[in-house]
Design an enzyme around this catalytic site. Structure first.
Site, PDB file in Angstrom:
ATOM      1  N   THR A 191       0.882  -1.390   0.023  1.00 22.22           N
ATOM      2  CA  THR A 191       0.077  -0.139   0.037  1.00 22.22           C
ATOM      3  C   THR A 191       0.860   1.068   0.080  1.00 22.22           C
ATOM      4  O   THR A 191       1.920   1.250   0.476  1.00 22.22           O
ATOM      5  CB  THR A 191      -0.910  -0.117   0.971  1.00 22.22           C
ATOM      6  OG1 THR A 191      -1.842  -1.128   1.268  1.00 22.22           O
ATOM      7  CG2 THR A 191      -1.659   1.439   1.427  1.00 22.22           C
ATOM      8  N   ARG A 219     -14.469  -6.712  -0.912  1.00 25.80           N
ATOM      9  CA  ARG A 219     -13.885  -6.107   0.451  1.00 25.80           C
ATOM     10  C   ARG A 219     -13.191  -4.802   0.280  1.00 25.80           C
ATOM     11  O   ARG A 219     -12.596  -4.283  -0.909  1.00 25.80           O
ATOM     12  CB  ARG A 219     -12.739  -7.387   0.696  1.00 25.80           C
ATOM     13  CG  ARG A 219     -11.939  -7.040   1.680  1.00 25.80           C
ATOM     14  CD  ARG A 219     -10.519  -6.152   1.742  1.00 25.80           C
ATOM     15  NE  ARG A 219      -9.763  -6.292   2.860  1.00 25.80           N
ATOM     16  CZ  ARG A 219      -8.860  -5.394   2.992  1.00 25.80           C
ATOM     17  NH1 ARG A 219      -8.273  -4.947   1.733  1.00 25.80           N
ATOM     18  NH2 ARG A 219      -8.038  -5.258   4.120  1.00 25.80           N
ATOM     19  N   VAL A 220     -13.290  -4.080   1.302  1.00 23.08           N
ATOM     20  CA  VAL A 220     -12.634  -2.610   1.321  1.00 23.08           C
ATOM     21  C   VAL A 220     -11.682  -2.873   2.560  1.00 23.08           C
ATOM     22  O   VAL A 220     -12.287  -3.239   3.547  1.00 23.08           O
ATOM     23  CB  VAL A 220     -13.971  -1.736   1.387  1.00 23.08           C
ATOM     24  CG1 VAL A 220     -13.177  -0.277   1.699  1.00 23.08           C
ATOM     25  CG2 VAL A 220     -14.855  -1.419   0.191  1.00 23.08           C
ATOM     26  N   GLY A 221     -10.760  -2.250   2.289  1.00 25.12           N
ATOM     27  CA  GLY A 221      -9.716  -2.163   3.468  1.00 25.12           C
ATOM     28  C   GLY A 221      -9.826  -0.933   4.101  1.00 25.12           C
ATOM     29  O   GLY A 221     -10.811   0.065   4.054  1.00 25.12           O
ATOM     30  N   ASP A 222      -8.831  -0.446   4.895  1.00 34.20           N
ATOM     31  CA  ASP A 222      -8.777   0.651   5.763  1.00 34.20           C
ATOM     32  C   ASP A 222      -8.444   2.032   4.938  1.00 34.20           C
ATOM     33  O   ASP A 222      -8.912   2.971   5.481  1.00 34.20           O
ATOM     34  CB  ASP A 222      -7.846   0.442   6.782  1.00 34.20           C
ATOM     35  CG  ASP A 222      -6.386   0.135   6.368  1.00 34.20           C
ATOM     36  OD1 ASP A 222      -6.046  -0.657   5.632  1.00 34.20           O
ATOM     37  OD2 ASP A 222      -5.421   1.110   6.676  1.00 34.20           O
ATOM     38  N   GLY A 243      -1.043  -1.803   6.170  1.00 31.44           N
ATOM     39  CA  GLY A 243      -0.905  -3.141   7.059  1.00 31.44           C
ATOM     40  C   GLY A 243      -2.275  -3.884   7.234  1.00 31.44           C
ATOM     41  O   GLY A 243      -3.020  -3.799   6.071  1.00 31.44           O
ATOM     42  N   GLY A 245      -5.757  -4.263   7.147  1.00 33.52           N
ATOM     43  CA  GLY A 245      -6.688  -3.281   6.967  1.00 33.52           C
ATOM     44  C   GLY A 245      -7.939  -3.440   8.106  1.00 33.52           C
ATOM     45  O   GLY A 245      -8.539  -2.620   8.550  1.00 33.52           O
TER      46      GLY A 245
HETATM   47  N1  GLY Z   1      -4.107  -1.565   4.476  1.00 37.15           N
HETATM   48  C1  GLY Z   1      -4.434  -1.990   3.169  1.00 37.15           C
HETATM   49  C2  GLY Z   1      -5.550  -2.964   3.156  1.00 37.15           C
HETATM   50  O1  GLY Z   1      -5.911  -3.498   3.974  1.00 37.15           O
HETATM   51  O2  GLY Z   1      -6.128  -2.810   2.322  1.00 37.15           O
END
Ligand code: GLY
Length: 322
Positions: A191, A219-222, A243, A245
């Protein structure tokens, strides 16, 4: 001119918090920026090229600031540079989901009026962070997802990438490996992000990612979630996370460290605290970069590597490390 501080030793273990910090000064006309190329486990042989990619992004952002651009412009430019570099898990070269497709997440935030824009599960467009910027400027909504994000992008003049044009052989190989090993949501690292404090004291943060290898569709991350992966507030500082997410979201990690910095914690101390929380409380992996309102830079990680580069108006060179 001062010489940029050198990187930390890079000694690594999953339990170790490696950190780095530097103070650039908060006076009028002073600016500072820090970019990351993702927390992960980059093989030693690949590190020089990855660090060079971060340095190129920091140099591009520094040019924007020297030419009078804002923190927001510089953060966007840094992340666009990293999205265009196929070595990183963002934009071109981003990791693939369980269907073998790119679904991209990105967010951008301006610390002045807390303006922000974000896209999540975006189908392939060359620079997701530029679409996040368009959302910020459009100002009707903060976060667009999936097909709606693509419609928003096209309505603002962005052209969807041709089928497969942003997919690299390395991304295909990573997906194939994770499928063979039977994993879901495989760790990708890589990332990218940037935090900037410009000469007027405005801070900005930007983050972009392909997420996890073999992640479930949708799926959506942080990264595109304000307060989780990305946050900026002129009264405190700016943060970009990388990291795991899911763990970063559960901790609202970006907003947590922003509040620590609002209370007076320096960037490096806040970064170390964040990693203790992430690793100690949730046994998760990651890293983050920060700039506080005093122009102090800080980073920390509990992964083996997190490539980074930093620039400051008074340094004669760009610092970098992993
Ligand atoms: N930190 C990026 C993700 O988990 O998508």
């Amino acid at each position: 001119m001062d010489t940029a501080p050198k990187s930390d030793s890079g000694a690594a273990s999953t339990n170790l918090t490696a950190s780095w910090g530097a103070s650039c000064g908060a006076g009028a006309g002073r600016w500072a920026l820090l970019v990351h190329g993702g927390a992960g486990d980059v093989p030693r042989a690949s590190l020089p090229a990855q660090i060079a990619g971060c340095r190129a992004a920091a140099a591009a952002a520094a040019d924007v600031l020297r030419q009078g651009g804002s923190a927001l412009d510089a953060a966007q430019r840094a992340v666009e540079t990293l999205e265009d570099d196929p070595k990183f898990n963002a934009g071109t070269g981003g990791c693939l989901n369980a269907d073998g497709d790119l679904e991209l997440d990105a967010a951008l935030m301006d610390g002045r009026l807390l303006r922000a824009g974000a896209v999540a599960a975006l189908p392939p467009f060359k620079n997701p962070i530029a679409i996040a910027r368009a959302a910020l400027e459009d100002a009707r909504h903060v976060l667009y997802t999936g097909a709606g994000a693509a419609r928003f992008a096209e309505a603002h003049g962005f052209v969807a990438s041709a089928n497969g044009a942003m997919v690299t052989d390395a991304a295909r190989e990573r997906l194939a490996k994770v499928r063979v090993e039977g994993g879901t949501g495989g760790w990708a690292g890589g990332t990218v992000g940037a935090v900037v404090r410009d000469a007027h004291g405005t801070v900005a943060a930007a983050t972009s990612t392909g997420g996890l290898v073999n992640k479930h569709v949708g799926r959506v991350g942080d990264s595109p979630i304000l307060g989780a992966g990305t946050y900026a507030d002129n009264d405190a500082g700016a943060c970009s996370n990388t990291g795991n997410g899911e763990a970063v979201m559960r901790l609202c990690l970006a907003k947590t460290v922003i509040e620590w910095m609002r209370g007076g914690l320096a960037a490096e101390e806040a970064a170390r605290g964040a990693i203790h929380l992430l690793g100690g409380r949730l046994h998760a992996f990651g890293g983050l970069i920060l700039v506080d309102r005093e122009g102090r830079l800080g980073l920390a990680r509990n992964t083996r590597t997190m490539t980074w580069a930093a620039a400051c108006d008074s340094w004669s060179e760009i610092a970098g490390g992993a």
